[in-house]
Design a protein around this motif. Structure first.
Motif, mmCIF file in Angstrom:
data_model
loop_
_atom_site.group_PDB
_atom_site.id
_atom_site.type_symbol
_atom_site.label_atom_id
_atom_site.label_comp_id
_atom_site.label_asym_id
_atom_site.label_seq_id
_atom_site.Cartn_x
_atom_site.Cartn_y
_atom_site.Cartn_z
ATOM 1 N N UNK A 17 0.736 -1.346 0.419
ATOM 2 C CA UNK A 17 0.073 0.481 0.175
ATOM 3 C C UNK A 17 0.792 0.844 -0.365
ATOM 4 N N UNK A 18 0.224 1.780 -0.520
ATOM 5 C CA UNK A 18 0.801 3.404 -0.509
ATOM 6 C C UNK A 18 0.808 3.892 1.280
ATOM 7 N N UNK A 19 1.994 4.909 1.827
ATOM 8 C CA UNK A 19 2.272 5.273 3.440
ATOM 9 C C UNK A 19 1.014 6.439 3.511
ATOM 10 N N UNK A 20 0.504 6.266 4.164
ATOM 11 C CA UNK A 20 -0.820 7.352 4.653
ATOM 12 C C UNK A 20 -0.084 8.084 5.546
ATOM 13 N N UNK A 21 -0.007 8.903 4.883
ATOM 14 C CA UNK A 21 0.330 10.521 5.580
ATOM 15 C C UNK A 21 -0.181 10.750 6.932
ATOM 16 N N UNK A 22 -1.315 10.839 7.190
ATOM 17 C CA UNK A 22 -1.774 10.480 8.699
ATOM 18 C C UNK A 22 -0.739 9.122 9.355
ATOM 19 N N UNK A 23 -0.191 8.664 9.301
ATOM 20 C CA UNK A 23 0.451 7.411 9.901
ATOM 21 C C UNK A 23 1.463 7.156 9.464
ATOM 22 N N UNK A 24 2.754 7.806 8.313
ATOM 23 C CA UNK A 24 3.579 7.449 8.303
ATOM 24 C C UNK A 24 5.079 8.238 8.740
ATOM 25 N N UNK A 25 4.461 7.992 10.208
ATOM 26 C CA UNK A 25 6.449 8.130 11.130
ATOM 27 C C UNK A 25 6.890 6.647 12.180
ATOM 28 N N UNK A 26 7.292 5.638 11.719
ATOM 29 C CA UNK A 26 7.056 4.614 12.377
ATOM 30 C C UNK A 26 8.061 4.429 13.957
ATOM 31 N N UNK A 27 7.372 3.831 14.372
ATOM 32 C CA UNK A 27 8.109 3.920 15.967
ATOM 33 C C UNK A 27 9.058 2.497 15.941
ATOM 34 N N UNK A 28 9.957 2.701 16.460
ATOM 35 C CA UNK A 28 11.180 1.486 15.836
ATOM 36 C C UNK A 28 10.989 0.250 17.546
ATOM 37 N N UNK A 29 10.862 -0.558 17.929
ATOM 38 C CA UNK A 29 10.582 -1.113 18.886
ATOM 39 C C UNK A 29 12.542 -2.196 19.419
ATOM 40 N N UNK A 30 12.778 -2.139 18.858
ATOM 41 C CA UNK A 30 14.381 -3.264 19.021
ATOM 42 C C UNK A 30 15.291 -2.150 18.339
ATOM 43 N N UNK A 31 16.729 -2.346 19.053
ATOM 44 C CA UNK A 31 18.154 -2.757 18.070
ATOM 45 C C UNK A 31 18.365 -3.702 17.981
#
Length: 558
Positions: free
Chosen positions: A260-274
């Motif tokens: 899918x295309x990136x959603x402009x309202x949810x386009x910043x992903x938060x990392x979970x691990x190293x």
């Protein structure tokens, strides 16, 4: 339309085999019609093209143009099949010749290497000082190199072609050397090199430090570890995955990493691990899956607690290639124990920019907060998907010599139902204030006439002025509209032959919308692939021999 396309494609095959001057018009007719036929028809055309492309390899101009045509049909949705492998095989030969031309150019005086479509007999004579009898084939290789690069970029978007290249280590290494050498001169080979690196691996052994569990995963179409990180979190965390502790990613993040295309309202992903290699090397998200080190015959990735919070944009590095990841199996307890005995201890590898730890602190307790727009939605709107699943206290780091630990009884309810189960404290009121707890108005400060957001009404509001006319102009004063300029003809560049600019990328060109009463079918109205070829390079489109003019006559065919 289908019958017309079949007739045009047959003309391409016939004129290619006979090196007829009508080859170029036939190719352009196929491009014009290809957007209006079903995908199955394009697949049949590619099947018929493979043996013709192979037989025309010595006719450099025809072979290069047939490769471009094949790549464009692949981008229109047809599977590359055998013709995709033939394109890469021919790139291996012509690419080595192009590398020889570029090296000889540098050793015979330097200066910018000419654009592929600009080489002439003068350039061939110059490199002959270094290449002697190999100068003609090297010059032809350089002359055709960009078209083969465009074709290779297209066919490497096909998952079956990448799988076939992955199974031939020698071919993968040879094509990688060609892409690295020619990327300094043509951008398209930078993309080819990235796709070859994507093809290098499709399996991982993943060890999760928080749960002391291990999994084997299979993936494809993953261009970097940002995408891999997101897909792993979606496949492993929570009851929707494999019940690992952590925060479920926003479903929109995962969708943008799949197809899918990136959603402009949810386009910043938060990392979970190293992300750390099984040999203790730092990997991180900026690297590629092929950079994960091999330990005892398997690429091993360890998911460590974050030592530095990080975020990134959702999406795929190569948007035209869909992503995929699945968990193949979970490791049995004894096999997981054997792997944990071989990897680095907890906390020994941290983000290169993470602050130093206090003495005795492993950093395993660190849990970063949310960042960015997408994180806001994950906390506020996602409901139970945003609940963090903490690791059970009994899963602290065990002694490898005492493994396996006592078997755990599966709990059908990993956490008590209710919104307050995670913290044990009442859920905060979603409103920052209530009418009863409304803050008292503050006294005016010197130099300020009022508080801009004061809730205290004015004791005697002045009468409102008459509402201004909402229109800043009257219809009578409306400025005259200028007539729109006529839309440019999207085929104007292709109706008259001429020199083509450097680095054309016909696979990525989309003609502007036709404003005529009967527009041509577009990617949105019908099957994808309304892409057009640029004009043929000089010395090709007017030659019945289909070779540069300075190469007449062409050498006899074997």
């Amino acid at each position: 339309m289908t019958e017309e396309f079949r007739a045009a494609f047959q003309r391409v095959l016939d004129t290619a085999a006979s090196q007829d001057p009508d080859f170029s018009p036939a190719v352009h007719e196929v491009f014009r019609l290809s957007s209006g036929v079903p995908r199955e028809e394009l697949s049949h055309a590619l099947e018929a093209l493979a043996p013709v492309l192979s037989s025309c390899e010595r006719a450099t101009g025809i072979a290069a143009d047939l490769s471009v045509l094949a790549g464009s049909l692949v981008e229109s949705g047809a599977p590359a099949g055998q013709v995709g492998l033939e394109v890469l095989r021919q790139l291996g030969g012509y690419g080595q010749a192009a590398m020889a031309f570029a090296r000889a150019w540098e050793t015979t005086g330097g200066g910018p290497v000419p654009a592929p479509h600009e080489v002439t007999e003068a350039e061939e004579r110059r490199v002959a000082d270094a290449l002697v009898e190999n100068a003609p084939s090297a010059t032809l290789g350089w002359w055709a190199s960009q078209r083969y690069g465009l074709a290779a970029k297209a066919v490497l978007g096909d998952t079956e072609v990448r799988a076939a290249v992955r199974g031939d280590a020698d071919a993968l290494a040879g094509l990688g050397r060609i892409a690295d050498a020619l990327s300094a001169h043509m951008k398209v080979f930078t993309d080819v090199g990235e796709l070859l690196r994507m093809a290098e691996t499709d399996r991982l052994l993943v060890l999760d430090r928080a749960s002391w569990r291990g999994f084997r995963v299979r993936f494809d179409g993953v261009g970097d570890n940002f995408q891999l990180h997101t897909l792993l979190a979606d496949a492993l965390i929570g009851k929707e995955g494999r019940d690992l502790p952590g925060t479920r990613p926003d479903p929109r993040w995962a969708a943008a990493c799949l197809n899918a295309a990136a959603d402009p309202l949810a386009d910043v992903v938060r990392g979970e691990w190293d992300l750390v290699g099984g040999d203790g090397t730092w990997i991180g998200n900026e690297a590629l899956p092929r950079d994960i080190p091999v330990v005892d015959g398997e690429r091993v990735l360890v998911l460590e607690a974050q030592s530095l919070a990080h975020t990134w944009r959702a999406g795929r590095k190569h948007p035209h290639i869909p992503g995929f990841l699945e968990v193949v199996e979970e490791l049995p307890g004894d096999e997981a124990a054997a792997w944990w005995a071989r990897v680095h201890p907890a906390g020994s590898v941290r983000h290169p920019m993470a602050p130093p730890l206090e003495h005795g602190d492993t950093g395993s307790h660190m849990r970063p907060g949310h960042f960015g727009v997408a994180a806001h939605f994950a906390e506020v709107d996602s409901g139970p998907l945003s609940a963090r699943r903490e690791a059970p206290q009994t899963l602290a780091e065990p002694d490898p010599l005492s493994w396996p630990p006592e078997p755990r009884t599966a709990d059908p309810f990993p956490w008590p139902p209710g919104p307050d189960s995670a913290s044990g404290s009442p859920e905060p009121d979603p409103l920052p204030w209530t009418p009863e707890a409304e803050p008292a108005p503050r006294a005016s400060e010197p130099g300020r006439e009022h508080e801009p957001f004061s809730w205290t009404p004015d004791p005697a509001p002045a009468p409102s002025p008459p509402e201004p006319d909402p229109l800043p102009w009257t219809p009578e004063a409306e400025p005259p509209r200028q007539a729109a300029e006529p839309a440019p003809d999207p085929l104007a560049d292709f109706r008259s032959p001429g020199p083509v600019a450097d680095a054309p990328e016909p696979f990525s060109r989309t003609p502007e919308p036709d404003r005529a009463p009967a527009p041509e079918p577009s990617d949105e109205d019908g099957p994808p692939g309304a892409r057009l070829l640029p004009p043929m390079p000089p010395g090709v489109s007017t030659s019945h021999r289909w070779a540069p003019s300075w190469r007449w006559p062409t050498p006899p065919r074997d």
